[in-house]
Design a protein around this motif. Structure first.
Motif, PDB file in Angstrom:
ATOM      1  N   ALA A   1      36.223  26.012  41.643  1.00 56.76           N
ATOM      2  CA  ALA A   1      36.673  24.624  41.538  1.00 56.76           C
ATOM      3  C   ALA A   1      37.555  24.443  40.310  1.00 56.76           C
ATOM      4  N   VAL A   2      37.160  25.022  39.189  1.00 59.68           N
ATOM      5  CA  VAL A   2      37.965  24.934  37.970  1.00 59.68           C
ATOM      6  C   VAL A   2      39.343  25.532  38.204  1.00 59.68           C
ATOM      7  N   SER A   3      39.379  26.687  38.844  1.00 60.46           N
ATOM      8  CA  SER A   3      40.646  27.372  39.094  1.00 60.46           C
ATOM      9  C   SER A   3      41.577  26.537  39.961  1.00 60.46           C
ATOM     10  N   VAL A   4      41.050  25.981  41.028  1.00 59.69           N
ATOM     11  CA  VAL A   4      41.879  25.221  41.969  1.00 59.69           C
ATOM     12  C   VAL A   4      42.318  23.891  41.371  1.00 59.69           C
ATOM     13  N   VAL A   5      41.429  23.188  40.703  1.00 62.56           N
ATOM     14  CA  VAL A   5      41.793  21.909  40.086  1.00 62.56           C
ATOM     15  C   VAL A   5      42.883  22.126  39.028  1.00 62.56           C
ATOM     16  N   ALA A   6      42.775  23.208  38.287  1.00 64.10           N
ATOM     17  CA  ALA A   6      43.793  23.514  37.275  1.00 64.10           C
ATOM     18  C   ALA A   6      45.128  23.874  37.918  1.00 64.10           C
ATOM     19  N   ALA A   7      45.071  24.529  39.064  1.00 64.34           N
ATOM     20  CA  ALA A   7      46.300  24.984  39.726  1.00 64.34           C
ATOM     21  C   ALA A   7      47.038  23.857  40.437  1.00 64.34           C
ATOM     22  N   LEU A   8      46.334  22.739  40.701  1.00 63.30           N
ATOM     23  CA  LEU A   8      46.931  21.628  41.455  1.00 63.30           C
ATOM     24  C   LEU A   8      46.824  20.335  40.638  1.00 63.30           C
ATOM     25  N   PRO A   9      47.583  20.233  39.562  1.00 65.63           N
ATOM     26  CA  PRO A   9      47.441  19.078  38.662  1.00 65.63           C
ATOM     27  C   PRO A   9      47.856  17.749  39.272  1.00 65.63           C
ATOM     28  N   ASP A  10      48.603  17.769  40.361  1.00 62.72           N
ATOM     29  CA  ASP A  10      49.034  16.522  40.996  1.00 62.72           C
ATOM     30  C   ASP A  10      48.055  16.046  42.061  1.00 62.72           C
ATOM     31  N   GLN A  11      46.992  16.790  42.303  1.00 58.82           N
ATOM     32  CA  GLN A  11      45.998  16.436  43.305  1.00 58.82           C
ATOM     33  C   GLN A  11      44.804  15.757  42.638  1.00 58.82           C
ATOM     34  N   ARG A  12      44.342  14.646  43.239  1.00 59.55           N
ATOM     35  CA  ARG A  12      43.132  13.974  42.764  1.00 59.55           C
ATOM     36  C   ARG A  12      41.910  14.658  43.364  1.00 59.55           C
ATOM     37  N   PHE A  13      40.974  15.032  42.512  1.00 60.07           N
ATOM     38  CA  PHE A  13      39.722  15.650  42.949  1.00 60.07           C
ATOM     39  C   PHE A  13      38.558  14.756  42.536  1.00 60.07           C
ATOM     40  N   VAL A  14      37.508  14.753  43.371  1.00 57.76           N
ATOM     41  CA  VAL A  14      36.279  14.030  43.062  1.00 57.76           C
ATOM     42  C   VAL A  14      35.111  14.991  43.282  1.00 57.76           C
ATOM     43  N   LEU A  15      34.362  15.261  42.236  1.00 56.25           N
ATOM     44  CA  LEU A  15      33.212  16.153  42.328  1.00 56.25           C
ATOM     45  C   LEU A  15      32.000  15.387  42.831  1.00 56.25           C
ATOM     46  N   ASP A  16      31.420  15.835  43.919  1.00 55.22           N
ATOM     47  CA  ASP A  16      30.242  15.190  44.490  1.00 55.22           C
ATOM     48  C   ASP A  16      28.969  15.641  43.782  1.00 55.22           C
ATOM     49  N   HIS A  17      28.042  14.714  43.609  1.00 49.82           N
ATOM     50  CA  HIS A  17      26.650  15.009  43.240  1.00 49.82           C
ATOM     51  C   HIS A  17      26.530  15.822  41.946  1.00 49.82           C
ATOM     52  N   ILE A  18      27.444  15.616  41.017  1.00 47.43           N
ATOM     53  CA  ILE A  18      27.505  16.340  39.739  1.00 47.43           C
ATOM     54  C   ILE A  18      27.307  17.848  39.927  1.00 47.43           C
ATOM     55  N   ALA A  19      27.767  18.362  41.070  1.00 42.80           N
ATOM     56  CA  ALA A  19      27.681  19.793  41.414  1.00 42.80           C
ATOM     57  C   ALA A  19      26.248  20.282  41.617  1.00 42.80           C
ATOM     58  N   LYS A  20      25.356  19.361  41.967  1.00 46.36           N
ATOM     59  CA  LYS A  20      23.992  19.691  42.382  1.00 46.36           C
ATOM     60  C   LYS A  20      23.260  20.654  41.437  1.00 46.36           C
ATOM     61  N   PRO A  21      23.076  20.290  40.193  1.00 44.15           N
ATOM     62  CA  PRO A  21      22.284  21.151  39.308  1.00 44.15           C
ATOM     63  C   PRO A  21      20.841  21.235  39.793  1.00 44.15           C
ATOM     64  N   PRO A  22      20.147  22.343  39.501  1.00 44.25           N
ATOM     65  CA  PRO A  22      18.757  22.513  39.981  1.00 44.25           C
ATOM     66  C   PRO A  22      17.781  21.711  39.125  1.00 44.25           C
ATOM     67  N   ILE A  23      17.819  20.406  39.247  1.00 47.31           N
ATOM     68  CA  ILE A  23      17.039  19.519  38.382  1.00 47.31           C
ATOM     69  C   ILE A  23      15.543  19.813  38.488  1.00 47.31           C
ATOM     70  N   ALA A  24      15.074  20.106  39.694  1.00 45.59           N
ATOM     71  CA  ALA A  24      13.641  20.371  39.875  1.00 45.59           C
ATOM     72  C   ALA A  24      13.192  21.608  39.107  1.00 45.59           C
ATOM     73  N   GLU A  25      14.104  22.559  38.881  1.00 43.15           N
ATOM     74  CA  GLU A  25      13.756  23.804  38.192  1.00 43.15           C
ATOM     75  C   GLU A  25      13.948  23.712  36.684  1.00 43.15           C
ATOM     76  N   GLY A  26      14.704  22.725  36.230  1.00 39.47           N
ATOM     77  CA  GLY A  26      14.940  22.574  34.806  1.00 39.47           C
ATOM     78  C   GLY A  26      16.401  22.754  34.451  1.00 39.47           C
ATOM     79  N   TRP A  27      16.711  22.482  33.205  1.00 39.02           N
ATOM     80  CA  TRP A  27      18.095  22.492  32.725  1.00 39.02           C
ATOM     81  C   TRP A  27      18.759  23.846  32.974  1.00 39.02           C
ATOM     82  N   SER A  28      20.019  23.810  33.427  1.00 34.25           N
ATOM     83  CA  SER A  28      20.786  25.015  33.705  1.00 34.25           C
ATOM     84  C   SER A  28      21.968  25.101  32.751  1.00 34.25           C
ATOM     85  N   ASP A  29      21.952  26.066  31.849  1.00 36.93           N
ATOM     86  CA  ASP A  29      23.056  26.236  30.919  1.00 36.93           C
ATOM     87  C   ASP A  29      24.341  26.636  31.644  1.00 36.93           C
TER      88      ASP A  29
END
Length: 287
Positions: free
Chosen positions: A154-182
């Motif tokens: 996602a980082v690679s594509v968003v950087a490569a297409l600066p004229d495109q609007r992107f919206v990240l859904d669900h804060i990228a679904k971190p594993p909240i039930a398992e605990g903080w993910s670095d």
């Protein structure tokens, strides 16, 4: 003084009798394995002073997109539709032009279930990138449905297409039930450094422990997202009716986010609960 519009930037409708939903497998999904329609959502919006919504795709089927656009014509609170279209198709531009001709600006974005693809670099495929580039030609946002595994792409594509609007859904679904993910936090920071992407504060309750989460459970994740993206690139999304797997009702999801964001100013709160969605999706509310 006119009250700012309040917008739910992410919800769904579905009917298991009409489509097969691959993600709706297993007994745990039984509580939502039934049709959900505008008639179900309307009273929830009224109870929470939500004026309008963005209706989001659930299956990789263009007929669902057309059905949602037809439904939006008859549902004043649906301000926009994030549908599905085949990004790899050579006819994508023609398809989008046809939909725009028939439905005007109701189609506001396209989404694909990237986190279900076997290839973690699927987003970087030449045909996929070409398809996303086509969306910019049609003034459509692209919703990123990814987990930590796909964030580098996602980082690679968003950087490569600066004229495109992107919206990240669900804060990228971190594993909240398992605990903080670095790894999630680090990759999200790289994405947030790019100015052409915003994020939905949505889908968090179902990533937490369904039977024991509280607003405090979500707080560290929301605080990190706000720190990275600022208050002009974040937006509320209920993820209704998926949220009903972990929340008693729609109001509990709204109230939980409001509790976590209680320190924001009135103007910042209005932006998160409506203004930012209107901007990033270029919404045209029904008069």
């Amino acid at each position: 003084m006119t009250r700012a519009l309040r917008i739910d930037a992410h919800h769904h409708f579905w009917d298991p009798a009409q489509f097969h939903y691959p993600w709706m497998e297993g007994a745990a999904l039984d509580p939502v394995r039934r049709p959900f329609t505008p008639d179900d959502l309307a009273p929830e919006l009224a109870r929470n002073d939500i004026d309008g919504t963005v209706l989001v795709q659930t299956v990789s089927d263009l007929s669902e997109t057309r059905g949602f656009l037809d439904l939006a014509r008859d549902t004043p609170f649906v301000y926009g539709v994030v549908g599905w279209a085949d990004l790899t198709s050579a006819q994508l531009g023609e398809t989008l032009s046809e939909l725009a001709g028939e439905y005007g600006r109701t189609l506001v974005g396209i989404r694909h279930q990237v986190h279900d693809e076997g290839d973690p670099r699927w987003l970087e495929r030449d045909d996929v990138v070409a398809g996303i580039r086509t969306l910019a030609d049609h003034q459509l946002a692209y919703d990123l449905l990814v987990r930590t595994r796909e964030l580098p792409s996602a980082v690679s594509v968003v950087a490569a297409l600066p004229d495109q609007r992107f919206v990240l859904d669900h804060i990228a679904k971190p594993p909240i039930a398992e605990g903080w993910s670095d790894s999630w936090a680090t990759e999200l920071a790289l994405l947030a450094a790019l100015p052409n992407v915003s994020v939905k504060l949505s889908g968090m309750v179902t990533e937490a422990k369904w039977d024991s989460w509280t607003p405090e459970t979500l707080s560290a994740y929301v605080v990190w997202v706000v720190e990275l993206f600022g208050t002009d690139r974040i937006m509320f999304g209920s993820d209704w009716p998926v949220c009903l797997l972990a929340a008693r009702n729609y109001s509990e999801v709204v109230d939980a986010l409001a509790d976590v964001l209680v320190g924001l100013s009135a103007a910042e709160t209005a932006a998160v609960f409506g203004g930012n969605a209107a901007t990033w999706y270029d919404l045209v509310p029904v008069e």
